[in-house]
Design an enzyme around this catalytic site. Structure first.
Site, PDB file in Angstrom:
ATOM      1  N   HIS A 206     -19.321 127.698  75.392  1.00 27.17           N
ATOM      2  CA  HIS A 206     -18.649 128.422  75.824  1.00 27.17           C
ATOM      3  C   HIS A 206     -19.512 129.790  76.236  1.00 27.17           C
ATOM      4  O   HIS A 206     -20.309 129.878  75.336  1.00 27.17           O
ATOM      5  CB  HIS A 206     -17.435 128.861  75.106  1.00 27.17           C
ATOM      6  CG  HIS A 206     -16.308 130.116  75.800  1.00 27.17           C
ATOM      7  ND1 HIS A 206     -16.595 131.237  75.774  1.00 27.17           N
ATOM      8  CD2 HIS A 206     -15.164 129.511  76.399  1.00 27.17           C
ATOM      9  CE1 HIS A 206     -15.636 131.788  76.605  1.00 27.17           C
ATOM     10  NE2 HIS A 206     -14.726 130.913  76.761  1.00 27.17           N
TER      11      HIS A 206
ATOM     12  N   GLU B  21     -10.853 124.098  76.807  1.00 32.29           N
ATOM     13  CA  GLU B  21     -10.527 122.933  77.877  1.00 32.29           C
ATOM     14  C   GLU B  21     -10.569 121.532  77.264  1.00 32.29           C
ATOM     15  O   GLU B  21      -9.794 120.747  77.816  1.00 32.29           O
ATOM     16  CB  GLU B  21     -11.860 122.935  78.911  1.00 32.29           C
ATOM     17  CG  GLU B  21     -12.220 124.375  79.351  1.00 32.29           C
ATOM     18  CD  GLU B  21     -11.191 124.810  80.520  1.00 32.29           C
ATOM     19  OE1 GLU B  21     -10.355 124.204  80.590  1.00 32.29           O
ATOM     20  OE2 GLU B  21     -11.455 125.867  80.821  1.00 32.29           O
TER      21      GLU B  21
END
Length: 367
Positions: free
Chosen positions: A253, A308
């Site tokens: 991330h 995700e």
């Protein structure tokens, strides 16, 4: 004089662009605070309507209740359904993601009614209509008395969902409704800072969300799991992908240096959704091995699971088509976008950063 910027400077890493009461991301500690509360607490104790009330109240200094927001969104879904004959023609020949963008761009104010509810209420109506059209089916009229999550599933499927399915989608909506100054929120605030209307700002936010480095990542997670296929293929597949230098979707991330806090919230939601845990074992094996492999490859900064990964598994378990993942993400994030747009218009100024010119300079006269 040309000044070359570093990679992080070019990406505006860590550069504050606004003061906000809406959400805070602590990448070092792995924390997400939305409107004064940790995301895990909100997902377990609040509904999407309740969190939306908190966001809108913070942005506009109002005192809406969860019941107020639920009623407003129910009415807005009905109004959006009535406008589908106006909105859908612009989406002909388009897939779900692009069609959603075209329909959202067609939204406008309705007789002075609250814009925030008009937008957030319209998103699942549009998504449901496009999903059903892709299957050759007619849109399903909303139920204004249902919760936003329940009605979203109902309009997608044409049948009432089970309570555990509603709870799972509601937890997802809460978890992803806002997330600091991410790319789509920044795009929304930039447009709002020009004093353009809320509809233009939110359209910009959705366009940013469609990129694979932002909200377009869950579908590739499922493609990766499909490609791996079975437990015995996890190690060789992952090792080969890393040897080729490929990115493993659902890991790493831009902000978090540790595990994305939203990942565990969604993992728990999946466990509650599937009583026997049938949706998790294989994905859990893949996650565990990838985390181990990434730690070995980059011991100083291993890439951790992000939102995700479990988003893909949760939405797939709810039988939401992969092509609709981004619009469903937007149905949740619209709560944050509308709040940020209002906050920017109320407290901010025109966002106008500078650039560092590194091109040719004109020659001095006489040379």
């Amino acid at each position: 004089m040309n000044i070359h910027l570093t990679k992080s400077q070019i990406g505006l890493d860590g550069v504050p662009a606004a003061e906000t009461v809406l959400s805070h991301v602590d990448g070092e500690r792995g924390e997400l605070i939305i409107a004064g509360e940790h995301v895990g607490t909100l997902a377990s104790q609040s509904s999407f309507e309740g969190v939306t009330a908190r966001l809108w109240n913070g942005a506009s200094k109002t005192s809406l209740s969860e019941a107020n927001v639920r009623a407003s969104l129910g009415a807005a879904r009905e109004r959006a359904f009535a406008r589908l004959p106006e909105l859908l023609p612009a989406t002909r020949g388009m897939g779900i993601v692009d069609g959603f963008r075209a329909a959202v761009a067609g939204l406008r104010a309705e007789n002075g009614l609250e814009h925030e509810a008009t937008i957030v209420g319209a998103f699942p109506v549009i998504a449901g209509a496009l999903v059903r059209r892709a299957k050759g089916l007619e849109p399903v009229a909303p139920d204004p008395n249902a919760s936003h999550a329940a009605d979203t599933l109902r309009m997608l499927r044409g049948a009432s969902p089970e309570p555990r399915e509603v709870a799972a989608l509601d937890a997802y909506f809460v978890t992803v409704c806002d997330h600091g100054m991410n790319a789509s929120t920044f795009a929304t605030r930039v447009v709002a800072s020009t004093q353009a209307d809320l509809f233009a700002a939110i359209t910009a936010g959705y366009c940013a969300l469609t990129g694979p480095l932002h909200g377009g990542a869950p579908e590739p997670v499922l493609e990766m799991l499909d490609a791996i296929g079975s437990s015995e293929r996890v190690k060789p597949w992952v090792d080969a992908a890393l040897a080729r230098g490929e990115r493993l979707m659902g890991f790493g991330h831009r902000v978090y240096r540790v595990r994305d806090p939203r990942a565990d919230v969604l993992k728990a939601a999946i466990e509650r959704l599937s009583a026997d845990g049938a949706d998790l074992p294989f994905a859990g094996e893949v996650e565990a091995y990838i985390r181990s492999a990434l730690r070995k490859k980059n011991p100083d900064r291993p890439l951790e699971t992000n939102v995700e990964f479990f988003t893909a598994i949760l939405l797939d378990a709810l039988a939401i088509p992969r092509q609709a993942f981004t619009p469903i993400f937007a149905a949740a994030r619209a709560a944050g976008w509308t709040a940020h747009a209002r906050e920017q218009q109320r407290t901010g100024r025109l966002i106008r950063p500078s650039s560092s010119y590194v091109g040719e300079m004109p020659k001095a006269s006489g040379e």
